[in-house]
Scaffold this motif. Structure first.
Motif, PDB file in Angstrom:
ATOM      1  N   ILE A 315       0.285 -10.748  -3.445  1.00 23.71           N
ATOM      2  CA  ILE A 315      -1.037 -10.631  -4.052  1.00 23.71           C
ATOM      3  C   ILE A 315      -1.907  -9.750  -3.165  1.00 23.71           C
ATOM      4  N   PHE A 316      -2.600  -8.809  -3.797  1.00 23.46           N
ATOM      5  CA  PHE A 316      -3.451  -7.856  -3.096  1.00 23.46           C
ATOM      6  C   PHE A 316      -4.906  -8.066  -3.524  1.00 23.46           C
ATOM      7  N   THR A 317      -5.824  -7.672  -2.659  1.00 22.95           N
ATOM      8  CA  THR A 317      -7.223  -7.575  -3.065  1.00 22.95           C
ATOM      9  C   THR A 317      -7.734  -6.200  -2.672  1.00 22.95           C
ATOM     10  N   ASP A 318      -8.877  -5.826  -3.265  1.00 23.79           N
ATOM     11  CA  ASP A 318      -9.520  -4.583  -2.849  1.00 23.79           C
ATOM     12  C   ASP A 318     -11.017  -4.662  -3.092  1.00 23.79           C
ATOM     13  N   PHE A 319     -11.726  -3.686  -2.505  1.00 22.12           N
ATOM     14  CA  PHE A 319     -13.182  -3.701  -2.520  1.00 22.12           C
ATOM     15  C   PHE A 319     -13.781  -3.441  -3.898  1.00 22.12           C
ATOM     16  N   CYS A 320     -13.168  -2.550  -4.660  1.00 26.04           N
ATOM     17  CA  CYS A 320     -13.748  -2.195  -5.958  1.00 26.04           C
ATOM     18  C   CYS A 320     -12.648  -2.094  -7.004  1.00 26.04           C
ATOM     19  N   GLU A 321     -13.057  -2.077  -8.248  1.00 21.90           N
ATOM     20  CA  GLU A 321     -12.097  -2.085  -9.350  1.00 21.90           C
ATOM     21  C   GLU A 321     -11.288  -0.799  -9.401  1.00 21.90           C
ATOM     22  N   GLU A 322     -11.892   0.321  -9.045  1.00 19.25           N
ATOM     23  CA  GLU A 322     -11.164   1.585  -9.062  1.00 19.25           C
ATOM     24  C   GLU A 322     -10.027   1.571  -8.046  1.00 19.25           C
ATOM     25  N   ALA A 323     -10.286   1.037  -6.860  1.00 18.79           N
ATOM     26  CA  ALA A 323      -9.230   0.937  -5.848  1.00 18.79           C
ATOM     27  C   ALA A 323      -8.096   0.044  -6.341  1.00 18.79           C
ATOM     28  N   ALA A 324      -8.454  -1.043  -7.036  1.00 21.14           N
ATOM     29  CA  ALA A 324      -7.433  -1.935  -7.588  1.00 21.14           C
ATOM     30  C   ALA A 324      -6.628  -1.230  -8.680  1.00 21.14           C
ATOM     31  N   TYR A 325      -7.319  -0.460  -9.522  1.00 21.55           N
ATOM     32  CA  TYR A 325      -6.634   0.283 -10.587  1.00 21.55           C
ATOM     33  C   TYR A 325      -5.640   1.287 -10.001  1.00 21.55           C
ATOM     34  N   LEU A 326      -6.082   2.063  -9.019  1.00 19.59           N
ATOM     35  CA  LEU A 326      -5.202   3.059  -8.404  1.00 19.59           C
ATOM     36  C   LEU A 326      -4.026   2.382  -7.699  1.00 19.59           C
ATOM     37  N   ALA A 327      -4.295   1.230  -7.074  1.00 21.22           N
ATOM     38  CA  ALA A 327      -3.218   0.476  -6.422  1.00 21.22           C
ATOM     39  C   ALA A 327      -2.190   0.013  -7.443  1.00 21.22           C
ATOM     40  N   SER A 328      -2.665  -0.444  -8.594  1.00 23.21           N
ATOM     41  CA  SER A 328      -1.736  -0.922  -9.626  1.00 23.21           C
ATOM     42  C   SER A 328      -0.825   0.203 -10.106  1.00 23.21           C
ATOM     43  N   CYS A 329      -1.371   1.413 -10.184  1.00 20.27           N
ATOM     44  CA  CYS A 329      -0.555   2.566 -10.582  1.00 20.27           C
ATOM     45  C   CYS A 329       0.530   2.841  -9.542  1.00 20.27           C
ATOM     46  N   CYS A 330       0.156   2.769  -8.272  1.00 22.03           N
ATOM     47  CA  CYS A 330       1.127   2.995  -7.192  1.00 22.03           C
ATOM     48  C   CYS A 330       2.222   1.931  -7.210  1.00 22.03           C
ATOM     49  N   ILE A 331       1.815   0.682  -7.360  1.00 27.41           N
ATOM     50  CA  ILE A 331       2.781  -0.420  -7.346  1.00 27.41           C
ATOM     51  C   ILE A 331       3.748  -0.299  -8.521  1.00 27.41           C
ATOM     52  N   SER A 332       3.211  -0.036  -9.703  1.00 30.53           N
ATOM     53  CA  SER A 332       4.069   0.067 -10.892  1.00 30.53           C
ATOM     54  C   SER A 332       5.006   1.265 -10.818  1.00 30.53           C
ATOM     55  N   SER A 333       4.576   2.331 -10.133  1.00 28.28           N
ATOM     56  CA  SER A 333       5.447   3.505  -9.998  1.00 28.28           C
ATOM     57  C   SER A 333       6.667   3.187  -9.138  1.00 28.28           C
ATOM     58  N   ILE A 334       6.540   2.203  -8.259  1.00 24.72           N
ATOM     59  CA  ILE A 334       7.656   1.809  -7.390  1.00 24.72           C
ATOM     60  C   ILE A 334       8.498   0.713  -8.031  1.00 24.72           C
ATOM     61  N   THR A 335       7.834  -0.271  -8.620  1.00 25.38           N
ATOM     62  CA  THR A 335       8.570  -1.406  -9.186  1.00 25.38           C
ATOM     63  C   THR A 335       9.099  -1.127 -10.585  1.00 25.38           C
ATOM     64  N   GLY A 336       8.456  -0.182 -11.288  1.00 27.53           N
ATOM     65  CA  GLY A 336       8.826   0.064 -12.677  1.00 27.53           C
ATOM     66  C   GLY A 336       8.388  -1.042 -13.610  1.00 27.53           C
ATOM     67  N   GLN A 337       7.507  -1.916 -13.117  1.00 28.37           N
ATOM     68  CA  GLN A 337       7.054  -3.068 -13.889  1.00 28.37           C
ATOM     69  C   GLN A 337       5.528  -3.150 -13.865  1.00 28.37           C
ATOM     70  N   PRO A 338       4.932  -3.747 -14.894  1.00 33.91           N
ATOM     71  CA  PRO A 338       3.488  -3.999 -14.829  1.00 33.91           C
ATOM     72  C   PRO A 338       3.189  -5.091 -13.809  1.00 33.91           C
ATOM     73  N   LEU A 339       1.941  -5.215 -13.434  1.00 32.87           N
ATOM     74  CA  LEU A 339       1.548  -6.265 -12.500  1.00 32.87           C
ATOM     75  C   LEU A 339       1.829  -7.642 -13.089  1.00 32.87           C
ATOM     76  N   LYS A 340       2.317  -8.554 -12.265  1.00 33.42           N
ATOM     77  CA  LYS A 340       2.514  -9.932 -12.722  1.00 33.42           C
ATOM     78  C   LYS A 340       1.188 -10.676 -12.793  1.00 33.42           C
ATOM     79  N   ILE A 341       0.285 -10.336 -11.887  1.00 30.13           N
ATOM     80  CA  ILE A 341      -1.079 -10.880 -11.932  1.00 30.13           C
ATOM     81  C   ILE A 341      -2.008  -9.703 -12.185  1.00 30.13           C
ATOM     82  N   PRO A 342      -2.569  -9.585 -13.383  1.00 25.76           N
ATOM     83  CA  PRO A 342      -3.411  -8.427 -13.703  1.00 25.76           C
ATOM     84  C   PRO A 342      -4.689  -8.409 -12.874  1.00 25.76           C
ATOM     85  N   ILE A 343      -5.303  -7.251 -12.797  1.00 28.52           N
ATOM     86  CA  ILE A 343      -6.537  -7.085 -12.028  1.00 28.52           C
ATOM     87  C   ILE A 343      -7.613  -8.016 -12.575  1.00 28.52           C
ATOM     88  N   GLN A 344      -8.229  -8.769 -11.690  1.00 26.58           N
ATOM     89  CA  GLN A 344      -9.263  -9.724 -12.084  1.00 26.58           C
ATOM     90  C   GLN A 344     -10.257  -9.914 -10.951  1.00 26.58           C
TER      91      GLN A 344
END
Length: 372
Positions: A315-344
């Motif tokens: 589980i990750f956290t970040d300061f702002c929603e944009e940073a979380a969005y960009l992180a989710s793109c990076c993570i999914s590009s490696i795992t090939g899967q959507p986030l198991k816990i969506p940004i909230q």
């Protein structure tokens, strides 16, 4: 606020503050119309997304506390955060030293475990065992303050967002699996600690949040001082208040490692570099990376690959929603899967806004939470 076109335009930015904001999203600012036009080729891809994120400004600034009235800047203090701390007479004291730009950095700290003082009266801080059992779920700062019998003008949430965010991560993980239900030991790998290395005593609150559970946390990151690599910090009491007659003082000098509820071990380096050594010591239930900045640091890519290979929930956290969005793109590009816990939104984000020199997006420490 910096001009969003800084570094893109051939002409240098005009002097003064960049106060010409995008009329559509309001999240970026420019020093001139010319620079705004130049930046549009970049900004047009993000403008609508920023506009959606800006609609949550009011939501993210809603806290139950009564200490959040923005202070007027005082010339004696270099930042609003400094002045805020001085309002409570906490500026450069105890656990609060690293909460402003005046604070010492981790590298210069002689003893990471020495600061264990709230510098507050006992009625304003959780320095002793809770009066009541922890509720099944704490869902907000208001819930926590009520359980801990704290008044809403107490500023302790400014520091306790570290252990409370960890608590919330474990609750989210619990929804995914019952793997740790009923266990008497919890093991967490905590990636990228920075200023919390100077606030380790706040993790003692995990004793109250998880009574009867031994909590082992491996803190791994490049900011861990080399001289502290491998150090173990045992926390068997709560940070102390300033009342001389309080019973929290009776435990001074009587720490017993055999009854320690929270054990922290420090590891210097990136997780993908130290993972094999750490795994010899502990097999984690959960990996947590506060304020990760995944998209900003290429060093996260091999770490995410290691996490993917191990299959350990992270589980990750970040300061702002944009940073979380960009992180989710990076993570999914490696795992090939959507986030198991969506940004909230993290209900236990730090209740004082963080400085953001690049964007007007709402920004708080541990503000958004997501997981793989």
């Amino acid at each position: 606020m910096e001009c969003a076109a800084k570094g893109l335009a051939a002409e240098p930015c005009a002097g003064g503050v960049a106060d010409r904001r995008c009329g559509s999203c309001g999240a970026v600012a420019y020093c001139s119309r010319a620079h705004q036009i130049i930046h549009w080729r970049v900004h047009k891809e993000e403008c609508e997304r920023f506009a959606e994120q800006m609609r949550r400004v009011n939501l993210l600034s809603q806290f139950p506390f009564t200490f959040l009235e923005p202070p007027a800047l005082n010339h004696e203090f270099p930042s609003a955060r400094c002045f805020f701390l001085q309002m409570f007479k906490l500026h450069q004291k105890g656990l609060w030293k690293s909460e402003c730009i005046c604070g010492s950095d981790v590298a210069s700290a002689k003893d990471l475990s020495i600061a264990a003082e709230w510098n507050l009266q006992s009625s304003l801080c959780p320095c002793t065992e809770p009066e009541n059992p922890v509720p099944a779920v704490l869902a907000s700062w208001e819930d926590y303050y009520q359980w801990r019998s704290l008044p809403l003008h107490s500023p302790v949430a400014v520091l306790l967002h570290w252990p409370l965010t960890l608590y919330h991560c474990l609750q989210l993980y619990r929804l995914q699996t019952s793997k740790y239900d009923g266990q008497d030991t919890l093991c967490i790998h905590y990636l990228g600690p920075e200023k919390e290395l100077l606030q380790l005593a706040t993790f003692g609150e995990l004793r109250a949040l998880f009574p009867g559970v031994q909590i082992h946390i491996e803190l791994v990151g490049p900011e861990v001082p080399k001289s502290r690599d491998g150090e173990v910090v045992n926390i068997s009491r709560y940070a102390r208040c300033s009342d001389e007659s309080c019973c929290c003082k009776s435990s001074i000098g009587s720490e017993d490692s055999s009854c320690t509820a929270v054990r922290l071990k420090l590891w210097k380096g990136f997780y993908h570099e130290r993972c094999s050594d750490i795994m010899k010591d502990s097999n984690p239930h959960l990996i947590v990376a506060p304020n990760a900045g995944v998209a900003a640091y290429p060093s996260w890519m091999p770490t995410i690959e290691i996490i993917r290979q191990t299959g350990i929930p992270a589980i990750f956290t970040d300061f702002c929603e944009e940073a979380a969005y960009l992180a989710s793109c990076c993570i999914s590009s490696i795992t090939g899967q959507p986030l198991k816990i969506p940004i909230q939104v993290n209900p236990f984000r730090q209740p004082v806004a963080a400085d953001n020199s690049a964007l007007y997006l709402p920004c708080y420490s541990n503000c958004f939470i997501f997981g793989m």
